[in-house]
Design an enzyme around this catalytic site. Sequence first.
Site, PDB file in Angstrom:
ATOM      1  N   HIS A 156      49.306  37.070  35.193  1.00  0.00           N
ATOM      2  CA  HIS A 156      48.176  37.885  35.689  1.00  0.00           C
ATOM      3  C   HIS A 156      47.611  38.775  34.575  1.00  0.00           C
ATOM      4  O   HIS A 156      47.551  40.002  34.702  1.00  0.00           O
ATOM      5  CB  HIS A 156      48.597  38.727  36.902  1.00  0.00           C
ATOM      6  CG  HIS A 156      47.419  39.141  37.757  1.00  0.00           C
ATOM      7  ND1 HIS A 156      47.466  39.189  39.127  1.00  0.00           N
ATOM      8  CD2 HIS A 156      46.151  39.526  37.417  1.00  0.00           C
ATOM      9  CE1 HIS A 156      46.293  39.599  39.602  1.00  0.00           C
ATOM     10  NE2 HIS A 156      45.478  39.799  38.565  1.00  0.00           N
ATOM     11  N   ARG A 180      43.111  34.350  42.573  1.00  0.00           N
ATOM     12  CA  ARG A 180      44.256  34.841  43.328  1.00  0.00           C
ATOM     13  C   ARG A 180      45.180  33.668  43.644  1.00  0.00           C
ATOM     14  O   ARG A 180      44.698  32.547  43.914  1.00  0.00           O
ATOM     15  CB  ARG A 180      43.811  35.488  44.651  1.00  0.00           C
ATOM     16  CG  ARG A 180      43.194  36.848  44.503  1.00  0.00           C
ATOM     17  CD  ARG A 180      44.195  37.912  44.027  1.00  0.00           C
ATOM     18  NE  ARG A 180      43.578  39.218  43.904  1.00  0.00           N
ATOM     19  CZ  ARG A 180      43.122  39.754  42.761  1.00  0.00           C
ATOM     20  NH1 ARG A 180      43.230  39.075  41.635  1.00  0.00           N
ATOM     21  NH2 ARG A 180      42.599  40.960  42.751  1.00  0.00           N
TER      22      ARG A 180
HETATM   23  P1  NDP Z   1      32.211  39.046  42.604  1.00  0.00           P
HETATM   24  O1  NDP Z   1      32.341  39.704  43.929  1.00  0.00           O
HETATM   25  O2  NDP Z   1      31.299  39.643  41.599  1.00  0.00           O
HETATM   26  O3  NDP Z   1      31.784  37.522  42.804  1.00  0.00           O
HETATM   27  C1  NDP Z   1      32.370  36.699  43.759  1.00  0.00           C
HETATM   28  C2  NDP Z   1      31.661  35.364  43.749  1.00  0.00           C
HETATM   29  O4  NDP Z   1      32.335  34.481  44.655  1.00  0.00           O
HETATM   30  C3  NDP Z   1      30.213  35.451  44.205  1.00  0.00           C
HETATM   31  O5  NDP Z   1      29.410  34.582  43.471  1.00  0.00           O
HETATM   32  C4  NDP Z   1      30.304  34.999  45.669  1.00  0.00           C
HETATM   33  O6  NDP Z   1      29.115  34.421  46.172  1.00  0.00           O
HETATM   34  C5  NDP Z   1      31.376  33.939  45.559  1.00  0.00           C
HETATM   35  N1  NDP Z   1      31.971  33.691  46.879  1.00  0.00           N
HETATM   36  C6  NDP Z   1      32.573  34.559  47.717  1.00  0.00           C
HETATM   37  N2  NDP Z   1      32.963  33.963  48.853  1.00  0.00           N
HETATM   38  C7  NDP Z   1      32.573  32.674  48.736  1.00  0.00           C
HETATM   39  C8  NDP Z   1      32.672  31.548  49.580  1.00  0.00           C
HETATM   40  N3  NDP Z   1      33.237  31.613  50.802  1.00  0.00           N
HETATM   41  N4  NDP Z   1      32.147  30.385  49.153  1.00  0.00           N
HETATM   42  C9  NDP Z   1      31.561  30.300  47.941  1.00  0.00           C
HETATM   43  N5  NDP Z   1      31.434  31.331  47.087  1.00  0.00           N
HETATM   44  C10 NDP Z   1      31.950  32.500  47.468  1.00  0.00           C
HETATM   45  O7  NDP Z   1      33.694  38.955  42.018  1.00  0.00           O
HETATM   46  P2  NDP Z   1      34.156  39.004  40.493  1.00  0.00           P
HETATM   47  O8  NDP Z   1      33.449  37.935  39.756  1.00  0.00           O
HETATM   48  O9  NDP Z   1      34.074  40.398  39.987  1.00  0.00           O
HETATM   49  O10 NDP Z   1      35.714  38.667  40.655  1.00  0.00           O
HETATM   50  C11 NDP Z   1      36.147  37.488  41.291  1.00  0.00           C
HETATM   51  C12 NDP Z   1      37.646  37.545  41.534  1.00  0.00           C
HETATM   52  O11 NDP Z   1      38.361  37.389  40.318  1.00  0.00           O
HETATM   53  C13 NDP Z   1      38.177  38.873  42.080  1.00  0.00           C
HETATM   54  O12 NDP Z   1      37.963  38.987  43.470  1.00  0.00           O
HETATM   55  C14 NDP Z   1      39.647  38.799  41.733  1.00  0.00           C
HETATM   56  O13 NDP Z   1      40.359  38.184  42.774  1.00  0.00           O
HETATM   57  C15 NDP Z   1      39.683  37.897  40.500  1.00  0.00           C
HETATM   58  N6  NDP Z   1      40.068  38.629  39.288  1.00  0.00           N
HETATM   59  C16 NDP Z   1      41.193  38.220  38.612  1.00  0.00           C
HETATM   60  C17 NDP Z   1      41.558  38.857  37.462  1.00  0.00           C
HETATM   61  C18 NDP Z   1      42.730  38.391  36.681  1.00  0.00           C
HETATM   62  O14 NDP Z   1      43.114  39.058  35.714  1.00  0.00           O
HETATM   63  N7  NDP Z   1      43.318  37.265  37.003  1.00  0.00           N
HETATM   64  C19 NDP Z   1      40.805  39.984  36.915  1.00  0.00           C
HETATM   65  C20 NDP Z   1      39.646  40.332  37.699  1.00  0.00           C
HETATM   66  C21 NDP Z   1      39.302  39.660  38.853  1.00  0.00           C
HETATM   67  P3  NDP Z   1      27.754  35.284  46.317  1.00  0.00           P
HETATM   68  O15 NDP Z   1      27.288  35.495  44.890  1.00  0.00           O
HETATM   69  O16 NDP Z   1      26.858  34.435  47.090  1.00  0.00           O
HETATM   70  O17 NDP Z   1      28.157  36.578  46.979  1.00  0.00           O
HETATM   71  C1  OXD Z   2      41.402  42.299  39.533  1.00  0.00           C
HETATM   72  C2  OXD Z   2      42.608  41.767  38.940  1.00  0.00           C
HETATM   73  O1  OXD Z   2      41.104  42.027  40.694  1.00  0.00           O
HETATM   74  O2  OXD Z   2      43.056  42.272  37.890  1.00  0.00           O
HETATM   75  O3  OXD Z   2      40.692  43.040  38.808  1.00  0.00           O
HETATM   76  O4  OXD Z   2      43.170  40.809  39.451  1.00  0.00           O
END
Ligand code: NDP
Ligand code: OXD
Length: 310
Positions: free
Chosen positions: A273, A225
Amino acid sequence: MTIAVSLPADDKTEWWCQMLRDLMPDWEIYPIDKVPDPDAVTYSVVWRPATGAMTPFKNLKAIVSLGAGIDHVLADKKLPLDVPIIRTVGTDLTQRMKEYVAMHVLRHHRELPAIQANQSRQVWEQIIVPPATERRIGVMGLGNLGAAAAELLTQIGFQVSGWSRSKKDLPGIQCYSGSEGFGAFLDGTEILVCLLPLTESTRGILNADTFNRLKRGAAIVNAARGQHLVDSDLLEALNSGQIGGATLDVFHVEPLPESHPFWSNQKITVTPHVASLIDAPTGSKIVAKNIRTFEETGTVADLADAKRGY
Ligand code: NDP
Ligand code: OXD
């Protein structure tokens, strides 16, 4: 049995409505502004809904985020917080993100931006880079996307570290967790990939302090993000040479405003994006399945935790 669909663009809203109608003929599916009876709405399917958009729906059973992130749903301060939020994730989303991360990590690793800049000036300079086995990549976030991307990077041969909130044990990946593990995770990292959710703990995490712990000249790939990044800190770090280059897919304001300095910075690659976009034909199948499962069982695997923020 009514679903309200809301995306920022009307044509996309209509596209998703049509896809969902084809898959769910027994449901009534409307763009959010055309719902005839708000009390009949039990599910909403949304991407960046307007503030207060959920307020008229008193009988909502769940909100479906058209994406992996739920920050765009939680941004609505009038949101009914007791309504479960379902993420839309799946193998397509993961596959696309893996491709994006591998492409941009390899680009930075092999100095492609410098080679392309040389080409534009007809300069023949053989830049020697270490093999991937001597390059340290750090992946922030080891969830669906981060863990898959990190695994692919190890398969290419990189030395990969990962950082998450809770401790992980992933084959071939040096795992760190929590604020206590953050510094050690960053130390020596040469390419930093951000795949964190946007929460109050992760907002602004790509800042000067973080950059200063990386190896001098490191690259940043932010596909999570825009609000993870402190834009001015990145520009300063690029000027000073602490950061050598960046690939940014996400921004504080999207579309990235024409006047934003990122557009013209030679050390930054801007992508709109697109790291991992969900397309309606694939995504609607996941959404339909999740709504049916939720309707039958009261839960789904892809439930987010609104209190945690992801
Ligand atoms: P998940 O919820 O599956 O994973 C999030 C990860 O981040 C977990 O490992 C979590 O830790 C870790 N995390 C969360 N908070 C913290 C913190 N404070 N400190 C350290 N680690 C942290 O998310 P996804 O992998 O599915 O997606 C991640 C992000 O990617 C989405 O939220 C979105 O913003 C972005 N995204 C962007 C896209 C794009 O096209 N640019 C497309 C899709 C997603 P834990 O495992 O311990 O819970
Ligand atoms: C998502 C994204 O969160 O596209 O899936 O950014």
